[in-house]
Design a protein around this motif. Structure first.
Motif, PDB file in Angstrom:
ATOM      1  N   CYS A  65       0.812  -1.212   0.000  1.00  0.00           N
ATOM      2  CA  CYS A  65       0.000   0.000   0.000  1.00  0.00           C
ATOM      3  C   CYS A  65       0.848   1.267   0.000  1.00  0.00           C
ATOM      4  O   CYS A  65       0.331   2.360   0.253  1.00  0.00           O
ATOM      5  CB  CYS A  65      -0.915   0.007   1.227  1.00  0.00           C
ATOM      6  N   GLN A  70       0.579   2.742  -5.095  1.00  0.00           N
ATOM      7  CA  GLN A  70      -0.709   3.341  -5.410  1.00  0.00           C
ATOM      8  C   GLN A  70      -0.639   4.104  -6.734  1.00  0.00           C
ATOM      9  O   GLN A  70      -1.534   3.989  -7.573  1.00  0.00           O
ATOM     10  CB  GLN A  70      -1.150   4.271  -4.282  1.00  0.00           C
ATOM     11  N   GLY A  76      -5.476   1.276  -4.536  1.00  0.00           N
ATOM     12  CA  GLY A  76      -5.021   1.437  -3.161  1.00  0.00           C
ATOM     13  C   GLY A  76      -3.844   0.563  -2.782  1.00  0.00           C
ATOM     14  O   GLY A  76      -3.186   0.802  -1.767  1.00  0.00           O
ATOM     15  N   GLN A 154      -2.240   3.070   3.502  1.00  0.00           N
ATOM     16  CA  GLN A 154      -3.406   2.484   2.851  1.00  0.00           C
ATOM     17  C   GLN A 154      -4.601   3.430   2.906  1.00  0.00           C
ATOM     18  O   GLN A 154      -4.980   3.901   3.981  1.00  0.00           O
ATOM     19  CB  GLN A 154      -3.770   1.157   3.527  1.00  0.00           C
ATOM     20  N   PRO A 155      -5.227   3.726   1.765  1.00  0.00           N
ATOM     21  CA  PRO A 155      -6.413   4.577   1.773  1.00  0.00           C
ATOM     22  C   PRO A 155      -7.566   3.892   2.525  1.00  0.00           C
ATOM     23  O   PRO A 155      -7.667   2.666   2.524  1.00  0.00           O
ATOM     24  CB  PRO A 155      -6.771   4.731   0.288  1.00  0.00           C
ATOM     25  N   VAL A 156      -8.425   4.676   3.133  1.00  0.00           N
ATOM     26  CA  VAL A 156      -9.538   4.113   3.907  1.00  0.00           C
ATOM     27  C   VAL A 156     -10.483   3.313   3.018  1.00  0.00           C
ATOM     28  O   VAL A 156     -11.129   2.373   3.485  1.00  0.00           O
ATOM     29  CB  VAL A 156     -10.317   5.201   4.683  1.00  0.00           C
ATOM     30  N   TRP A 157     -10.561   3.641   1.749  1.00  0.00           N
ATOM     31  CA  TRP A 157     -11.460   2.948   0.843  1.00  0.00           C
ATOM     32  C   TRP A 157     -10.874   1.656   0.276  1.00  0.00           C
ATOM     33  O   TRP A 157     -11.583   0.879  -0.368  1.00  0.00           O
ATOM     34  CB  TRP A 157     -11.879   3.859  -0.317  1.00  0.00           C
ATOM     35  N   ASP A 158      -9.597   1.391   0.515  1.00  0.00           N
ATOM     36  CA  ASP A 158      -8.940   0.177   0.011  1.00  0.00           C
ATOM     37  C   ASP A 158      -9.026  -0.897   1.090  1.00  0.00           C
ATOM     38  O   ASP A 158      -8.353  -0.828   2.116  1.00  0.00           O
ATOM     39  CB  ASP A 158      -7.480   0.465  -0.338  1.00  0.00           C
ATOM     40  N   ILE A 159      -9.841  -1.897   0.862  1.00  0.00           N
ATOM     41  CA  ILE A 159     -10.087  -2.941   1.858  1.00  0.00           C
ATOM     42  C   ILE A 159      -9.224  -4.169   1.546  1.00  0.00           C
ATOM     43  O   ILE A 159      -9.232  -4.674   0.426  1.00  0.00           O
ATOM     44  CB  ILE A 159     -11.576  -3.364   1.859  1.00  0.00           C
TER      45      ILE A 159
END
Length: 174
Positions: A65, A70, A76, A154-159
């Motif tokens: 990440c 990215q 992400g 890590q972006p919050v939207w990348d799970i």
């Protein structure tokens, strides 16, 4: 910073003259040592100008990440499988881009000169190992990450899976 596992270091410094061990001028159409009698997996770029096979399973698989991964992936994280360099055979001639990592190691990324698909990477910090992006394989159903690295970026939207060990930065070498 990603000197151990991630082949796509958090970098911003372009290497003006890459060291010779970066393989920037390597002829990929000539395999180094492998006869490729057995093939573990195969793949290539989007247009088919660069294809490859690997003879053995990867040594480690990760999702990175870091901000460089990215930018490279447009997502992400980047899913990366690392192999022994001698297990890789490439047809076609990828283009390269070299940079210096925060660690001071040099990183060379390989991509198709026609369609731009990201394919491989090598670093002076891990000689003899080459990273291959999981999405470049024809069948990547075998890919199961051993770790998620650089979770701090890590972006919050990348799970990513909570079942896979995660590291805020780079884990120590094993």
């Amino acid at each position: 910073m990603c000197a151990v596992w991630c082949p796509f270091f958090c970098t911003r410094n372009r290497i003006e003259t890459p060291p010779s061990r970066l393989y920037a001028d390597r002829d990929f159409s000539s395999p180094e040592t492998n006869t490729m009698a057995d093939i573990f997996a195969s793949g290539g770029c989007l247009c088919g100008a660069v294809t490859f096979t690997v003879a053995a399973p990867p040594t480690v698989m990760s999702q990175c990440c870091c901000t460089d991964c990215q930018h490279i992936s447009g997502a992400g994280h980047l899913s990366i499988a690392r192999f022994k360099r001698g297990d890789l055979e490439v047809s076609g001639q990828p283009k390269t881009h070299s940079m210096k990592a925060d660690s001071g190691n040099a990183m060379t990324r390989y991509f198709c000169p026609d369609c731009g698909s990201r394919l491989f990477s090598e670093t002076t910090g891990r000689p003899g190992i080459i990273g291959i992006v999981a999405g470049a394989f024809d069948d990547n159903s075998w890919f199961k990450p051993d770790m998620v690295i650089f979770k701090s970026s890590q972006p919050v939207w990348d799970i990513t899976s909570c079942d896979v060990p995660g590291y805020e930065t780079m884990p120590p070498p094993t």
